[in-house]
Design an enzyme around this catalytic site. Structure first.
Site, PDB file in Angstrom:
ATOM      1  N   LYS A  52       0.849  -1.206   0.000  1.00  0.00           N
ATOM      2  CA  LYS A  52       0.000   0.000   0.000  1.00  0.00           C
ATOM      3  C   LYS A  52       0.877   1.245   0.000  1.00  0.00           C
ATOM      4  O   LYS A  52       0.610   2.208  -0.719  1.00  0.00           O
ATOM      5  CB  LYS A  52      -0.945  -0.014   1.214  1.00  0.00           C
ATOM      6  CG  LYS A  52      -2.066  -1.032   1.032  1.00  0.00           C
ATOM      7  CD  LYS A  52      -2.870  -1.290   2.290  1.00  0.00           C
ATOM      8  CE  LYS A  52      -3.854  -2.437   2.025  1.00  0.00           C
ATOM      9  NZ  LYS A  52      -4.609  -2.851   3.211  1.00  0.00           N
ATOM     10  N   GLN A  96      -4.830  -1.582   9.238  1.00  0.00           N
ATOM     11  CA  GLN A  96      -4.701  -2.906   8.622  1.00  0.00           C
ATOM     12  C   GLN A  96      -5.380  -3.956   9.509  1.00  0.00           C
ATOM     13  O   GLN A  96      -5.064  -4.072  10.688  1.00  0.00           O
ATOM     14  CB  GLN A  96      -3.205  -3.226   8.411  1.00  0.00           C
ATOM     15  CG  GLN A  96      -2.952  -4.526   7.690  1.00  0.00           C
ATOM     16  CD  GLN A  96      -3.494  -4.534   6.257  1.00  0.00           C
ATOM     17  OE1 GLN A  96      -3.343  -3.569   5.512  1.00  0.00           O
ATOM     18  NE2 GLN A  96      -4.151  -5.614   5.874  1.00  0.00           N
ATOM     19  N   ASP A 119     -10.991   2.789   3.292  1.00  0.00           N
ATOM     20  CA  ASP A 119     -11.311   1.363   3.152  1.00  0.00           C
ATOM     21  C   ASP A 119     -12.805   1.152   2.898  1.00  0.00           C
ATOM     22  O   ASP A 119     -13.220   0.074   2.471  1.00  0.00           O
ATOM     23  CB  ASP A 119     -10.925   0.604   4.448  1.00  0.00           C
ATOM     24  CG  ASP A 119      -9.632  -0.185   4.291  1.00  0.00           C
ATOM     25  OD1 ASP A 119      -9.247  -0.490   3.136  1.00  0.00           O
ATOM     26  OD2 ASP A 119      -9.007  -0.498   5.327  1.00  0.00           O
TER      27      ASP A 119
END
Ligand code: NAD
Length: 279
Positions: A52, A96, A119
């Site tokens: 990422k 995460q 997200d």
């Protein structure tokens, strides 16, 4: 023989487009930074986080990395998120997952400002998707829509069957396909006659999390088959939820594993980061 839907190529195209967009935004004085938080040092999570950050660098946005020890308390994590919510230099925040067991995942997701929820997991983002309002969309399902559209798959009016109802893949996938006017069936672990339902699908999306669960019998002649699953064996070889060798001869189009849905998730995360910059 099925046409292969090349996620590597399509994700590279998207990242190229985003790179140009970011360069233009920078000319207009708009900078972007994604904050990535990892708690603990799970090796798979570390790989995702690294990828990422690399993607941010590639498209030209900044990334701030917070690698916190496994022993971090929920309160400490919430305090960090609160600081980042207030920080005008940060447009996107990503924690995460999974987080260690002593931290409640839902509480963490809910703490991220919906304006920075790249997200797309916050209840406000999910609610917006449900009623067709603008908001961040979960990256994997959003990536599948891009794969279908950029491969000229007609979605409108088609029978779409989704196997799996998770909050990050199955459910948002169903809402997105509905938005595209497909007739959508969601199946799950309690579904009866799964094979029969799947074999009616024009577009079959497998997010079941079981290696090669979907055999040829589940697939209608000329269906478009999207395999979301990722399974790594002891030799590090990847396979999906679909038994590729059996599905490919029946399908008209199919995503491989690796190189199908996988690369799209990060591309769409970058898309959400650029959205966050624009907003
Ligand atoms: P999950 O375990 O949360 O959900 C699996 C779903 O499958 C559940 O809703 C369950 O009801 C359903 N299911 C289980 N057994 C079933 C059965 N016998 N019949 C019908 N349905 C059944 O998984 P998830 O997070 O949605 O992920 C699914 C897969 O996709 C996993 O392999 C995961 O690794 C992969 N994944 C890939 C990406 C990517 O970037 N490519 C992203 C997320 C998840």
């Amino acid at each position: 023989m099925a046409q292969i839907i090349d996620g590597k190529k399509i994700s590279a195209e998207i990242k190229e487009e985003l790179k140009e967009q970011v360069a233009q935004l920078k000319k207009d004085g708009i900078e972007g930074t994604l904050a990535v938080i990892q708690v603990g040092d799970d090796p798979a999570s570390s790989v995702y986080v690294r990828n990422k950050k690399k993607a941010c660098e590639y498209i030209g946005i900044g990334s701030k990395s917070y690698e916190l020890p496994e022993t971090t308390t929920q309160t400490e994590l919430l305090d960090l998120i609160a600081d980042l919510n207030q920080d005008d230099a940060v447009n996107g925040i990503l924690v995460q997952l999974p987080v260690p067991a002593h931290i409640d995942e839902k509480t963490i997701i809910n703490a991220i400002s919906p304006a920075k929820d790249v997200d797309g997991f916050h209840p406000e983002s999910v609610g917006a998707l449900t009623i067709g309002q603008k908001g961040f969309v979960s990256c994997t399902p959003a990536g599948i829509i891009e794969l279908l559209k950029r491969s000229n798959v007609e979605i409108d009016g088609k029978n779409c069957v989704i196997i799996g109802r998770s909050n990050i893949v199955g459910k948002p996938m169903a809402l997105l396909m509905l938005r595209e006017n497909a007739t959508v069936t969601i199946t799950h672990s309690h579904t009866q006659n799964l094979k029969e339902i799947c074999s009616r699908a024009d577009i079959l999306i497998a997010a079941v999390g079981k290696k090669e669960f979907i055999t040829g019998e589940y697939i209608k002649e000329n269906a478009v088959v999207i395999d979301v699953g990722i399974h790594r064996d002891e030799n590090n070889k990847l396979s999906g939820d679909v038994k590729y060798d059996e599905a490919e001869p029946k399908a008209s189009m199919i995503t491989p594993v690796p190189g199908g849905v996988g690369p799209m998730t990060i591309a769409m995360l970058m898309h959400n980061c650029v959205e966050a910059m624009i907003r």
